[in-house]
Scaffold this motif. Structure first.
Motif, mmCIF file in Angstrom:
data_model
loop_
_atom_site.group_PDB
_atom_site.id
_atom_site.type_symbol
_atom_site.label_atom_id
_atom_site.label_comp_id
_atom_site.label_asym_id
_atom_site.label_seq_id
_atom_site.Cartn_x
_atom_site.Cartn_y
_atom_site.Cartn_z
ATOM 1 N N ALA A 1 -50.016 -0.011 32.985
ATOM 2 C CA ALA A 1 -49.953 -0.204 34.442
ATOM 3 C C ALA A 1 -50.582 -1.517 34.882
ATOM 4 O O ALA A 1 -50.078 -2.186 35.785
ATOM 5 C CB ALA A 1 -50.639 0.974 35.143
ATOM 6 N N GLN B 1 -47.074 1.782 39.402
ATOM 7 C CA GLN B 1 -47.647 0.507 39.832
ATOM 8 C C GLN B 1 -46.535 -0.509 40.131
ATOM 9 O O GLN B 1 -46.569 -1.189 41.162
ATOM 10 C CB GLN B 1 -48.602 -0.016 38.739
ATOM 11 C CG GLN B 1 -49.062 -1.461 38.882
ATOM 12 C CD GLN B 1 -49.898 -1.720 40.124
ATOM 13 O OE1 GLN B 1 -50.323 -0.790 40.814
ATOM 14 N NE2 GLN B 1 -50.116 -2.994 40.431
ATOM 15 N N VAL C 1 -54.245 4.441 38.828
ATOM 16 C CA VAL C 1 -53.120 3.854 39.571
ATOM 17 C C VAL C 1 -53.037 4.431 41.007
ATOM 18 O O VAL C 1 -52.991 3.656 41.972
ATOM 19 C CB VAL C 1 -51.771 4.004 38.821
ATOM 20 C CG1 VAL C 1 -50.662 3.277 39.587
ATOM 21 C CG2 VAL C 1 -51.867 3.447 37.405
#
Ligand code: R7I
Ligand code: MG
Ligand code: MG
Length: 349
Positions: free
Chosen positions: A135, A175, A259
């Motif tokens: 991410a 993300q 995230v």
């Protein structure tokens, strides 16, 4: 006025690097008083500080590999991207990589490797890593691909080179999708923004592998959706303490616990907040707030910085901050080149 698309692209990658460099100071800290965050930030504005610049970590090192691979190949090329990760690691192994991913990066350096996704699959007893390393480097996928399906598909594949657990690669998709929506100006309507992310994650988490991973890790059936619903609940509250954010969303090195947290930081800081200087713009607030959560601060600030930078644009980022961080000019250049690629008609599928 809303920032132009090129400004958003540059803001995204520069914001990401700033979050990494500035957030590095507090990585792993359990309790970060806001005073210390503000002290750290005001030091960036101090010209007498000398030439000492804040160095970037693995987050930026790998983000640069992703961007350079997409630019060179003008498509997603797993072998090229894997080769860049391996080469970057062997040239600069001291950038603070996660302790598990190092083994993957070493195996990816082998010229005899047939399947570049295989080393990641051998991690953690065969389930693969659920860390946030996929991410943290996902932003360039949102700058290279126009359609939401492509952003989703390639950010997941890009993450799978090191993170084969669905929590790891779905975190990367979340993300990248957040950056994608932010580039489109979707943060102008925060409720719709979070609802769109929930709808996208419902699709991804329906998947059988995702369901099995969630069960094996004793998580709820739709782990990312569950967290995003908590983000929505926290958005509705008048006041939220740092402690509540940490206990509801997390601040750790796991993608699931960082995230959605980064997304919350951006949403929470769309407006001025108590304790943060009035002169701060939205991007400055977002980075300051991300650091105050403690835990995996470089990565949470890096991810929040990318989403916020795509929303506010490059002109919202103080020059003094940009000058204090390693790799800003390169990130700015990569963003401009990704913008040129994005504008090419032949790149549309
Ligand atoms: O995800 P990754 O690349 O690490 C990224 C983080 C960011 O904060 C960077 O700034 C840097 O500091 O590191 O690296 P991995 O080694 O794949 O995962 C990170 C850590 O998460 C591992 O070292 C483990 O401690 C933990 N972890 C797991 N633990 C148990 N079981 C990840 N997956 C598992 C798992 O399946
Ligand atoms: Mg790092
Ligand atoms: Mg980190």
């Amino acid at each position: 006025a809303a920032p132009a698309m090129l400004s958003r692209f540059r803001g995204a990658l520069v914001g990401s690097v700033l979050g990494d460099c500035i957030g590095g100071e507090f990585e792993g800290a359990v309790d970060v008083p806001l005073d210390r965050v503000l002290q750290h930030l005001s030091a960036l504005e101090d010209d007498t500080r000398g030439d000492a610049i804040l160095q970037y970590s693995d987050d930026t090192a790998m983000m640069r590999c992703v961007a350079n691979s997409l630019l060179t190949r003008m498509a997603f090329d797993e072998r090229d991207m894997a080769g860049r990760f391996a080469n970057e690691y062997s040239c600069a192994p001291g950038r603070g990589y996660g302790s598990g991913v190092i083994q993957v990066l070493r195996k990816l350096a082998s010229p005899h490797l047939k399947d570049v996704f295989q080393p990641a699959q051998a991690q953690f007893g065969g389930r693969g890593s659920f860390g946030n390393g996929g991410a943290m480097r996902a932003a360039p996928f949102a700058l290279a691909f126009k359609s939401r399906d492509d952003v989703c598909k390639y950010s997941r594949l890009g993450a799978m080179l090191t993170h084969s657990c669905s929590l790891g690669y779905n975190g990367a998709a979340l993300q990248a999708l957040a950056v994608h929506l932010s580039l489109q100006g979707a943060l102008a309507l925060p409720k719709e923004f979070i609802n769109k992310l929930i709808a996208e994650m419902e699709e991804l988490e329906k998947d059988e592998t995702a369901q099995l991973d969630a069960k094996a890790l004793y998580l709820s059936e739709y782990p990312y959706c569950t967290r995003l619903h908590r983000v929505k609940e926290l958005m509705d509250r008048n006041s939220v303490s740092i402690e509540e954010v940490i206990s509801e969303l997390g601040n750790s090195i796991a993608a699931l616990q960082s995230v959605p947290t980064a997304i919350f930081c951006v949403l929470h800081c769309l407006e001025p907040r108590d304790g943060l200087p009035e002169r701060f713009g939205g991007l400055e607030r977002t980075i300051a707030y991300s650091l105050a959560l403690g835990g995996d601060t470089d990565t949470i600030a890096c991810m929040a910085g990318a989403i916020a930078g795509a929303h506010y644009g490059i002109d919202s980022i103080p020059q003094s901050w940009q000058k204090s961080c390693e790799g800003v000019e390169e990130a700015d250049d990569l963003a401009s080149r990704l913008y040129d690629l994005y504008c090419l008609p032949q790149f549309e599928e």
